[in-house]
Write a protein that holds these residues in place. Sequence first.
Motif, short mmCIF file in Angstrom:
data_model
loop_
_atom_site.label_atom_id
_atom_site.label_comp_id
_atom_site.label_asym_id
_atom_site.label_seq_id
_atom_site.Cartn_x
_atom_site.Cartn_y
_atom_site.Cartn_z
N SER A 221 48.70 48.33 37.56
CA SER A 221 47.46 48.54 38.29
C SER A 221 46.56 47.32 38.16
CB SER A 221 46.72 49.78 37.75
OG SER A 221 47.55 50.92 37.82
N SER A 222 46.18 46.73 39.28
CA SER A 222 45.25 45.60 39.24
C SER A 222 43.85 46.12 38.98
CB SER A 222 45.27 44.84 40.57
OG SER A 222 44.87 45.68 41.64
N ASP A 223 42.95 45.22 38.59
CA ASP A 223 41.57 45.63 38.34
C ASP A 223 40.90 46.03 39.65
OD1 ASP A 223 39.28 46.20 36.99
OD2 ASP A 223 38.90 44.16 36.29
N THR A 224 39.85 46.83 39.56
CA THR A 224 39.13 47.26 40.75
C THR A 224 38.24 46.13 41.25
OG1 THR A 224 37.36 48.21 39.38
CG2 THR A 224 39.16 49.66 40.05
N HIS A 225 37.96 46.16 42.53
CA HIS A 225 37.19 45.10 43.18
C HIS A 225 35.70 45.20 42.85
CE1 HIS A 225 40.59 45.17 46.40
NE2 HIS A 225 40.90 44.41 45.39
N LEU A 226 35.04 44.05 42.91
CA LEU A 226 33.58 43.99 42.82
C LEU A 226 33.07 43.50 44.16
CD1 LEU A 226 31.21 44.33 40.76
CD2 LEU A 226 31.34 41.87 40.41
N ILE A 227 32.35 44.37 44.87
CA ILE A 227 31.92 44.08 46.23
C ILE A 227 30.48 43.59 46.23
CG2 ILE A 227 31.52 45.07 48.52
CD1 ILE A 227 33.66 47.19 47.79
N LYS A 228 30.23 42.46 46.86
CA LYS A 228 28.86 41.96 47.02
C LYS A 228 28.29 42.49 48.33
CE LYS A 228 26.15 37.69 46.59
NZ LYS A 228 25.33 37.71 47.81
N ASN B 191 38.89 45.43 25.53
CA ASN B 191 40.16 46.00 25.96
C ASN B 191 40.13 46.36 27.45
OD1 ASN B 191 42.79 46.82 25.62
ND2 ASN B 191 42.25 48.91 24.99
N ASN B 192 39.50 45.47 28.23
CA ASN B 192 39.37 45.64 29.69
C ASN B 192 38.68 46.94 30.06
OD1 ASN B 192 39.74 44.58 32.33
ND2 ASN B 192 41.44 45.97 32.67
N ASN B 193 37.70 47.36 29.27
CA ASN B 193 36.91 48.51 29.69
C ASN B 193 36.03 48.10 30.87
OD1 ASN B 193 34.40 47.38 28.80
ND2 ASN B 193 34.74 48.15 26.74
N ILE B 194 35.33 49.05 31.45
CA ILE B 194 34.61 48.77 32.69
C ILE B 194 33.51 47.74 32.50
CG2 ILE B 194 32.97 50.69 32.44
CD1 ILE B 194 33.39 51.04 35.55
N ALA B 195 32.87 47.71 31.33
CA ALA B 195 31.81 46.73 31.08
C ALA B 195 32.38 45.32 31.02
CB ALA B 195 31.09 47.06 29.77
N GLU B 196 33.45 45.15 30.27
CA GLU B 196 34.08 43.83 30.17
C GLU B 196 34.55 43.36 31.54
OE1 GLU B 196 36.93 41.95 26.90
OE2 GLU B 196 37.98 43.42 28.16
N SER B 197 35.11 44.27 32.32
CA SER B 197 35.58 43.93 33.67
C SER B 197 34.43 43.44 34.54
CB SER B 197 36.26 45.14 34.30
OG SER B 197 36.65 44.86 35.63
N ILE B 198 33.29 44.13 34.50
CA ILE B 198 32.14 43.73 35.31
C ILE B 198 31.70 42.31 34.97
CG2 ILE B 198 29.65 44.12 35.61
CD1 ILE B 198 30.28 47.15 35.46
N PHE B 199 31.55 42.01 33.70
CA PHE B 199 31.05 40.70 33.32
C PHE B 199 32.06 39.60 33.62
CE2 PHE B 199 28.02 43.29 30.97
CZ PHE B 199 26.84 42.62 31.25
N GLN B 200 33.36 39.89 33.50
CA GLN B 200 34.37 38.89 33.86
C GLN B 200 34.31 38.59 35.36
OE1 GLN B 200 38.06 40.58 32.44
NE2 GLN B 200 37.85 39.65 30.41
N GLN B 201 34.13 39.63 36.19
CA GLN B 201 34.10 39.42 37.63
C GLN B 201 32.79 38.80 38.11
OE1 GLN B 201 35.12 43.51 38.75
NE2 GLN B 201 37.11 42.80 39.46
N HIS C 11 31.15 36.30 36.57
CA HIS C 11 30.82 35.02 35.94
C HIS C 11 30.68 33.86 36.92
CE1 HIS C 11 35.12 33.94 36.13
NE2 HIS C 11 34.75 32.71 35.82
N LEU C 12 31.19 33.96 38.14
CA LEU C 12 31.03 32.90 39.13
C LEU C 12 29.92 33.18 40.14
CD1 LEU C 12 34.77 31.98 39.92
CD2 LEU C 12 33.17 30.78 38.42
N GLU C 13 29.20 34.27 39.97
CA GLU C 13 28.15 34.66 40.91
C GLU C 13 26.84 33.90 40.63
OE1 GLU C 13 28.90 36.56 43.54
OE2 GLU C 13 30.93 36.56 42.72
N PRO C 14 25.93 33.85 41.62
CA PRO C 14 24.67 33.13 41.42
C PRO C 14 23.86 33.62 40.23
CG PRO C 14 24.99 33.65 43.74
CD PRO C 14 26.07 34.36 42.99
N HIS C 15 23.87 34.93 39.99
CA HIS C 15 23.19 35.51 38.83
C HIS C 15 24.26 36.26 38.02
CE1 HIS C 15 19.42 34.49 40.79
NE2 HIS C 15 19.81 35.15 41.87
N PRO C 16 25.04 35.54 37.21
CA PRO C 16 26.24 36.12 36.60
C PRO C 16 25.97 37.20 35.56
CG PRO C 16 25.85 33.91 35.76
CD PRO C 16 24.89 34.11 36.88
N ILE C 17 24.82 37.16 34.91
CA ILE C 17 24.47 38.21 33.95
C ILE C 17 23.48 39.15 34.64
CG2 ILE C 17 23.46 38.76 31.71
CD1 ILE C 17 24.40 36.08 30.69
#
Length: 360
Positions: free
Chosen positions: A25-32, A165-175, A177-183
């Motif tokens: 299963s791939s990670d879920t998408h983050l939609i802007k 362990n790739n929980n939802i919080a870790e996934s959000i911050f990884q996805q 990190h390249l955004e204009p306001h990454p945190i």
Amino acid sequence: MQAQTSKNIWLANALNIINADFNRSSDTHLIKVDLPCFKDVSLYLKDESTHPTGSLKHRLARSLFLYGLCNGQIQQGTPIIESSSGSTAISEAYFARLLDLRFIAVVPNKTAAEKIRQIEFYGGECFKVEPSDIYAKAHQLAQELSGHYMDQFTYAERATDWRGNNNIAESIFQQMHLEPHPIPSWIVVSAGTGGTSATIGRYLRYNPELYLKTQLAVVDPDNSVFFDYFQSRDSKLTSAKGSRIEGIGRPRVEPSFLPDVIDQMIQVPDAASIATVRWLQGILGRKCGGSTGTNVYGALSLLSQMMETKQQGSVVTMICDSGERYLNSYYDDEWLASQNLDLSPYLAQLKQFELSGRLS
């Protein structure tokens, strides 16, 4: 000795099956979400509807099975019983089928028919009861069948590894990190068990550089006690009515709900939640479930405040599941009339927000 070896082999195989499923299963998408009104702010939707079982609860179900297996509570042939409004039961039925285990869901009697069909599609059985009876009936069935009661409302906050362990919080911050306001300035979630808010709140505290910059807001629908509990800390609070927004809101304070990891709670009327998913359909071109409306309405409230005070930053919330499960409720005008829900004031408010960035 031979029986113990056989038991160990089954457990090892069961863990491998679940881990292999996760690996596929791939990670879920983050939609802007881009709207003309956004000035120096951004909205992101973590799309949890793309899990194999179609909802955020897929993460929880996997964690609960791993927790039960590693604690020795789930063994070969153990019947699995859960009390659920539907989405967790769908996901648990999926994992039970992977392990060739009997699965029984105790669900509120007004659970959406599409959710019942999906539980049964994965081989699960359903007991429909009054919402207040789901806990007792699940306990009773577990005792009668010598089964394991998963009890998501107690174990959701401890079954997931909140450190990573790739929980939802870790996934959000990884996805992000390249955004204009990454945190993000805010992460907005709704509460059913309280497991997601507990995981994210703990993860933020575990990472001080994030904790100093990101706040956690939890949104709560009508007929739920979480908002009042957050204010009063009275754990005996109850509500006579069940939530109309399936999957979130509870008539009692659940053990997995941890108020001390939450920075703010926002109460969202049901009409606002449903109006928001109707409005969001025009933005995304797709239908989302009611809890997504609760999430997004809360996120828009915070974005409106940020723009009014000229703050820069991002807000992240979630698409919990697809609206296709709710065609006979949230997307049915006759159902809305039967519930005395008038969406028009909130639809007008959302249109105003789209143009001006102001929700009030």
